[in-house]
Design an enzyme around this catalytic site. Structure first.
Site, PDB file in Angstrom:
ATOM      1  N   ASP A  25       0.856  -1.185   0.000  1.00 34.65           N
ATOM      2  CA  ASP A  25       0.000   0.000   0.000  1.00 34.65           C
ATOM      3  C   ASP A  25       0.894   1.236   0.000  1.00 34.65           C
ATOM      4  O   ASP A  25       2.117   1.143   0.068  1.00 34.65           O
ATOM      5  CB  ASP A  25      -0.999  -0.041   1.161  1.00 34.65           C
TER       6      ASP A  25
ATOM      7  N   ASP B  78      -7.841  -7.457   0.102  1.00 36.89           N
ATOM      8  CA  ASP B  78      -6.936  -7.746   1.212  1.00 36.89           C
ATOM      9  C   ASP B  78      -7.653  -7.404   2.502  1.00 36.89           C
ATOM     10  O   ASP B  78      -8.534  -6.542   2.520  1.00 36.89           O
ATOM     11  CB  ASP B  78      -5.670  -6.882   1.144  1.00 36.89           C
TER      12      ASP B  78
ATOM     13  N   CYS C 214     -12.589 -29.387   6.183  1.00 33.63           N
ATOM     14  CA  CYS C 214     -11.441 -28.511   5.920  1.00 33.63           C
ATOM     15  C   CYS C 214     -10.163 -29.336   5.995  1.00 33.63           C
ATOM     16  O   CYS C 214     -10.023 -30.231   6.834  1.00 33.63           O
ATOM     17  CB  CYS C 214     -11.408 -27.384   6.940  1.00 33.63           C
TER      18      CYS C 214
ATOM     19  N   CYS D 196      -7.045 -28.006   6.395  1.00 37.98           N
ATOM     20  CA  CYS D 196      -5.927 -27.283   7.027  1.00 37.98           C
ATOM     21  C   CYS D 196      -5.403 -28.094   8.210  1.00 37.98           C
ATOM     22  O   CYS D 196      -6.095 -28.963   8.734  1.00 37.98           O
ATOM     23  CB  CYS D 196      -6.364 -25.895   7.465  1.00 37.98           C
TER      24      CYS D 196
ATOM     25  N   CYS E 152      -7.654 -28.337  11.366  1.00 36.30           N
ATOM     26  CA  CYS E 152      -8.832 -29.205  11.256  1.00 36.30           C
ATOM     27  C   CYS E 152      -8.452 -30.669  11.063  1.00 36.30           C
ATOM     28  O   CYS E 152      -9.178 -31.561  11.489  1.00 36.30           O
ATOM     29  CB  CYS E 152      -9.721 -28.737  10.104  1.00 36.30           C
TER      30      CYS E 152
ATOM     31  N   HIS F  36      -5.930 -21.827   9.860  1.00 35.77           N
ATOM     32  CA  HIS F  36      -7.274 -22.223   9.434  1.00 35.77           C
ATOM     33  C   HIS F  36      -7.976 -21.078   8.709  1.00 35.77           C
ATOM     34  O   HIS F  36      -8.578 -21.276   7.639  1.00 35.77           O
ATOM     35  CB  HIS F  36      -8.137 -22.680  10.611  1.00 35.77           C
TER      36      HIS F  36
END
Lengths: 376, 376
Positions: free
Chosen positions: B93, B267, B305, B307, B310, B336
């Site tokens: 930015d 974002d 999920c 990840c 999980c 996660h």
């Protein structure tokens, strides 16, 4: 994998030995350093990362886990291994040491210790029998007998009385543990820095009979010289065919000295705790990454280290993320420190196997004496 | 890999589109969600873990990095990619938004903003030219024009004056950026929630000419309805062959609504910040893992999920480590959440490619309306 607990010494070099502890959850190469996973996590590390450093076994703290989330809850959830996602061996301490250092309103008796939780003030009673029950609920592979550890310095009278109570508790622990194939119970030698008391304690433990033996009551403020003076004879008082575990040790040079004197296992929060305060351990000694000298240094902590912190980041980056209080700072430095400790253990094991321990120790001290690399 | 910056729309479904941004550092699949790496780290994550969630690009904050460790230092150390060990594209930015929200003693002028660092009180001057220089020193792949973002609600007069200054700064940014093959400069549309001002801003930006265009000045307190009412027309004011980036957005339903309206990039700190406060985002909405209902729950956050949180841990474990304030709690929940966000983007891209976005969005809202799984 073995379906029983066993220990085999595979090489000796002076008093030092290397070997393998076999358990149904896997093998532990000795001399072994056990990272500490106090509250069902090695702080700032995923368990797969701990394994990647080379750790074969973790230590869990009975005191912390009995209070939160409780041993009964962990048992309902499938045991500590499943709960914390660590399938390799786990050793749990008995809770005795941490009750004395952390709990409020402790009241000792022959029966055990009554205390209040440092978390929520709830009342608890820890006895040899309850400690065995908690460690069974956790599913620990190596269970420690419940003992009392007096702070040093203390009079011989105080140390002797405490040691004798610990030996009575060791017998109660053995009785309460019963027969659990695949799980081991270790007794803990006490006796402070007094040889006669250590001898009396060792004899009492051998009479009871354990799967392994710890040297307790050291690394509690007596200093390295006093500790080594006990380790010069204490391991020799214990059965040569059982693992010898030095509790709560230590700095890298403590570890090297203990291994030289016949110790097979150690644990300490130092590498992980140091990682969270910006202290890195390297082959050249200690590095304080918060120091301004690292601010512009593009070099890794240790050019020869293969941990992620050293492979992928500069000292300048580690310095920056520490200054900015970023979590990745604790993650990377803890990883490095645990990796360094496991590298050190691997080096010690290889040196013992090759009959080259003296040369290894000389090099270890020489590089540390040189100190950290020069600033740019 | 391309040696130039380019963008190709590969599919459309209503106003939504999917495509690919190509840069010398790799491709970015759009619609894309960019995790925020404020101080050269996505908090509580190793960069390889961020990549494993499916992120193609990160956002870095000029304001934070210019103050610590400074852009000049990062440039000396080889640029932001090398410094933080992230070799894929980075968007930075301009610093303008965060100067207004974080810095002390701000003094605005046509030239730029003078302010004092919130870290050490040091004085700084940020202008379009200095912002371009900082982003060049960082080595950013996608550079944002320096702009001013007024807090809403504000009068049309205030919003118009601010927008026109931002357009003059956009021209200065374009001039200062110059020609940098392989790097992109994005202009930022302002104008609050007033259509005429948005149209004026879009025309001014198109006149200058940018590699991509951001919709700025939203997600600053106006609410989702007002934001969507702007997004109903704002993307259509921008060139169809350039990426459209909605800054600072947002919650999962904000993201879905923005993509439906033709946004290509977003974002937000939300998934990572939520992870550190015990808030998990799942296909069924938000889960507060600190809630006592999870204390004994052996089920994962989301059974579907993939990840690490999980796959390998129960809700009971995540609850425990949050209660115990363990770092692994932030590590697992952040992972996660970022994984969920990237899964959502992948689902949106696939739905657009298949011409099935409406059905995807219906399912998205339906499962969230059902809410979290029932307590055991």
């Amino acid at each position: 994998m073995s379906d029983r607990f066993s220990f085999a010494v595979t090489a000796r070099d002076g008093a030092a030995r290397s070997g393998v502890i076999s358990t149904p959850r896997g093998e532990v190469r000795t001399p072994a350093f056990m990272p500490v996973g106090t509250a069902a996590t090695v702080k700032a590390m995923l368990p797969e990362s701990v394994a990647a450093t080379g750790a074969d076994i973790l230590l869990g703290n009975t005191y912390h886990l009995m209070l939160r989330p409780t041993a009964e809850r962990i048992a309902r959830l499938g045991g500590l291994h499943a709960f914390m996602n660590w399938q390799r061996p786990i050793l749990t301490d008995s809770g005795g040491f941490q009750v004395m250092s952390l709990a409020a309103l402790r009241k000792m008796s022959e029966e055990g210790v009554r205390f209040k939780s440092h978390i929520d003030g709830s009342e608890h009673h820890l006895t040899p029998e309850r400690s065995m029950e908690i460690q069974r609920l956790l599913g620990s592979d190596i269970v420690m007998a419940f003992d009392e550890c007096p702070a040093l310095p203390a009079t011989d009278e105080v140390v002797a009385a405490s040691m004798r109570r610990s030996m009575r508790w060791a017998a109660r622990s053995r009785e309460a543990f019963g027969q659990r194939p695949g799980h081991a119970l270790f007794g803990i030698m006490q006796g402070g820095v007094t040889r006669e008391l250590r001898e009396e304690s060792a004899a009492a433990l051998c009479e009871i009979g354990f799967d392994g033996y710890a040297v307790g009551g050291l690394a509690v403020g007596e200093g390295q010289e006093a500790m080594f003076s006990v380790l010069d004879y204490a391991p020799g008082l214990l059965p040569a065919d059982r693992p010898r575990y030095l509790m709560g040790v230590g700095k890298p040079d403590d570890i090297v000295g203990a291994v030289e004197r016949g110790i097979d296992m150690m644990d300490c929060v130092l590498p992980s705790r140091s990682g969270r305060t910006g202290q890195a351990w390297t082959r050249r000694g200690q590095v304080n990454i918060k120091n301004a000298r690292h601010m512009d240094d593009p070099r890794p902590l240790d050019a020869d280290c293969t941990c992620p912190a050293c492979r992928s980041y500069s000292r300048a980056y580690l310095h920056h993320v520490f200054r900015a209080q970023e979590i990745i700072a604790s993650m990377l430095l803890t990883w490095h420190n645990l990796h360094y400790y496991q590298d050190l253990m691997a080096g010690l094991r290889a040196a013992i196997a090759a009959g080259q321990l003296a040369a290894f120790v000389t090099d270890f001290h020489a590089l540390r004496a040189e100190g950290d690399i020069e600033p740019l």
